[in-house]
Scaffold this active site. Structure first.
Site, PDB file in Angstrom:
ATOM      1  CG  ASN A  10       8.403 -12.126  -4.662  1.00 48.41           C
ATOM      2  OD1 ASN A  10       9.513 -12.756  -4.878  1.00 48.41           O
ATOM      3  ND2 ASN A  10       8.406 -10.888  -5.179  1.00 48.41           N
ATOM      4  CG  ASP A  70       2.488  -2.495  -0.337  1.00 51.76           C
ATOM      5  OD1 ASP A  70       2.989  -3.536  -1.440  1.00 51.76           O
ATOM      6  OD2 ASP A  70       1.929  -1.874  -0.739  1.00 51.76           O
ATOM      7  CG  PHE A 150      12.313  -8.334  -7.705  1.00 53.82           C
ATOM      8  CD1 PHE A 150      13.606  -8.315  -6.678  1.00 53.82           C
ATOM      9  CD2 PHE A 150      11.274  -7.841  -7.296  1.00 53.82           C
ATOM     10  CE1 PHE A 150      13.233  -7.728  -5.405  1.00 53.82           C
ATOM     11  CE2 PHE A 150      10.927  -7.158  -6.236  1.00 53.82           C
ATOM     12  CZ  PHE A 150      12.027  -7.102  -4.974  1.00 53.82           C
TER      13      PHE A 150
HETATM   14  P1  IMP Z   1       6.164  -5.265  -3.329  1.00 54.62           P
HETATM   15  O1  IMP Z   1       5.306  -4.648  -2.539  1.00 54.62           O
HETATM   16  O2  IMP Z   1       7.218  -5.678  -2.706  1.00 54.62           O
HETATM   17  O3  IMP Z   1       5.307  -6.553  -3.806  1.00 54.62           O
HETATM   18  O4  IMP Z   1       6.671  -4.334  -4.309  1.00 54.62           O
HETATM   19  C1  IMP Z   1       5.513  -3.728  -5.604  1.00 54.62           C
HETATM   20  C2  IMP Z   1       6.134  -3.733  -6.788  1.00 54.62           C
HETATM   21  O5  IMP Z   1       7.338  -2.933  -6.483  1.00 54.62           O
HETATM   22  C3  IMP Z   1       7.044  -5.263  -7.416  1.00 54.62           C
HETATM   23  O6  IMP Z   1       6.072  -5.783  -8.106  1.00 54.62           O
HETATM   24  C4  IMP Z   1       7.942  -4.569  -7.851  1.00 54.62           C
HETATM   25  O7  IMP Z   1       7.639  -4.270  -9.536  1.00 54.62           O
HETATM   26  C5  IMP Z   1       8.341  -3.176  -7.128  1.00 54.62           C
HETATM   27  N1  IMP Z   1       9.570  -3.466  -6.325  1.00 54.62           N
HETATM   28  C6  IMP Z   1       9.401  -3.570  -5.081  1.00 54.62           C
HETATM   29  N2  IMP Z   1      10.513  -3.952  -4.453  1.00 54.62           N
HETATM   30  C7  IMP Z   1      11.382  -3.674  -5.530  1.00 54.62           C
HETATM   31  C8  IMP Z   1      12.883  -3.917  -5.493  1.00 54.62           C
HETATM   32  O8  IMP Z   1      13.744  -3.943  -4.545  1.00 54.62           O
HETATM   33  N3  IMP Z   1      13.270  -3.561  -6.860  1.00 54.62           N
HETATM   34  C9  IMP Z   1      12.693  -3.297  -7.923  1.00 54.62           C
HETATM   35  N4  IMP Z   1      11.594  -3.075  -7.964  1.00 54.62           N
HETATM   36  C10 IMP Z   1      11.068  -3.443  -6.703  1.00 54.62           C
END
Ligand code: IMP
Length: 194
Positions: A10, A70, A150
């Site tokens: 990402n 995560d 995001f």
């Molecule tokens: P990941 O584990 O960082 O991929 O996060 C999982 C999901 O949580 C992402 O697809 C976002 O929808 C949400 N997310 C993670 N970090 C953030 C953030 O800092 N702001 C807003 N949404 C977040």
């Protein structure tokens, strides 16, 4: 110079993490530097499980220490949902906007809007694994505010602020965010490790 690999594709996250991780003796690579790496299915039932799964896979394939994170948004009135399912709350192929829309509609009649973002960072080297955690508490707003960031940023208002994460610059967000706090712990550790 030590090298570590961020287990992420990402671009938003890679940039955020690189800003947080800029240490003089550390070269930070990412999954995109290793085309042989396959997508990891984030199917664990906890944030810890997913972070460890990603870090172990990337460390095994690249032969380099790996750092994975995560994150979940945990809403008190929804018993911690969407939590570990935050990325696919509105379905497997859901966009950020679909997930925001679903959360707003689930909470339409809910007055108690407390929530927290929680990030778990896993770091794995040849011998050991470590876990770091960061939490940012706040409120789910009733409408989207702001266009930066995001994910759920437009509807998350951190405690002590009136702006949503999507109305803040990345520096301000990083200084108080779940990922910023978890990474601060990881960076303190890596300063000694590197
Ligand atoms: P990941 O584990 O960082 O991929 O996060 C999982 C999901 O949580 C992402 O697809 C976002 O929808 C949400 N997310 C993670 N970090 C953030 C953030 O800092 N702001 C807003 N949404 C977040």
């Amino acid at each position: 110079m030590n090298e570590i690999v961020l287990a992420s594709r990402n671009p938003n996250k890679i940039q955020e993490l690189r800003e947080l991780l800029s240490l003089p003796d550390l070269r930070v690579l990412s999954t995109t530097d290793f085309p042989e790496l396959e997508e990891v299915d984030e199917d664990a039932l906890t944030l810890e499980g997913n972070a460890l799964k990603k870090a172990h896979y990337v460390a095994m394939v690249t032969g380099l220490p790996s750092l994975a994170d995560d994150t979940g948004l945990e809403v008190t009135a929804l018993n911690g949902a969407p939590g570990v399912f935050s990325a696919r709350y509105a379905g497997e192929q859901a966009s950020y906007d679909d997930n925001v829309e679903k959360l707003l509609s689930q909470m339409e009649d809910i007055e108690q809007r407390n929530a927290q973002f929680r990030t778990v960072v896993a770091f794995v080297d040849a011998d050991k694994q470590w876990i770091f955690e960061g939490v940012c508490t706040g409120q789910i707003s009733r409408y989207r505010k702001g266009v930066k960031g995001f994910g759920y940023d437009p509807i998350f208002v951190p405690d002590g602020f009136e702006q949503s994460f999507a109305e803040m610059g990345s520096e301000q967000k990083n200084s108080i965010s779940h990922r910023g706090l978890a990474m601060k712990e990881a960076v303190a550790f890596l300063q000694k490790w590197a």
